[in-house]
Design a protein around this motif. Structure first.
Motif: not given
Length: 151
Positions: A7, A9-10, A13, A24
């Motif tokens: 995903n 967000q993963e 990170d 971002r």
């Protein structure tokens, strides 16, 4: 640099620290400016903005099970890559982008057919990227896509 993520967000990170804030911010600028109808999801191993099957059931002609891609973002080994299929497909948009980039940035534009390579994190034209995101609606993108595929 290959990031393996299920995903967005993963994926974010795992971006190297020196690029995380810029990545971002680019993503947010796109989200804030992209016309209604596009959806964010993992696409071809990176965060992407696509025309979902609910709007365009035919999907991408190379892989119909995948939604129609439009913009993607990737953290590569030495840069952030912004892939924009509109500048690949529309010469007028490409020319506009090149001219505006030259007015906005101190560095020379580094790009391939649809890939804009952003190497200097302190010289990313966030406003220009936001404006670029507004330039094509979902229906316009489908029309451009279909006219190029049916050639």
């Amino acid at each position: 640099m290959q990031i393996s993520a299920s995903n967005v967000q993963e994926y974010m990170d795992q971006i190297p620290e020196e690029r995380k804030d810029a990545f971002r911010k680019i993503r947010q600028v796109i989200l804030d400016n992209l016309p209604e109808g596009f959806a964010e999801e993992m696409s071809y191993g990176m965060p992407g903005f696509v025309v979902p099957h609910s709007i365009y059931p035919a999907g991408y002609h190379c892989k119909p099970e995948e939604p129609l891609p439009f913009i993607s973002l990737a953290s590569q080994k030495n840069f952030i890559a912004l892939y924009h299929m509109g500048i690949y497909s529309d010469e007028n948009l490409l020319n506009w982008f090149r001219e505006e980039y030259a007015k906005t940035c101190r560095t020379k534009l580094d790009m391939g057919k649809s890939c804009i390579r952003l190497k200097k994190m302190d010289d990313i034209p966030f406003g220009l990227i936001g404006e670029l995101a507004t330039k094509i609606t979902v229906s316009q993108w489908i029309e451009i896509y279909e006219s190029s595929v049916k050639k």
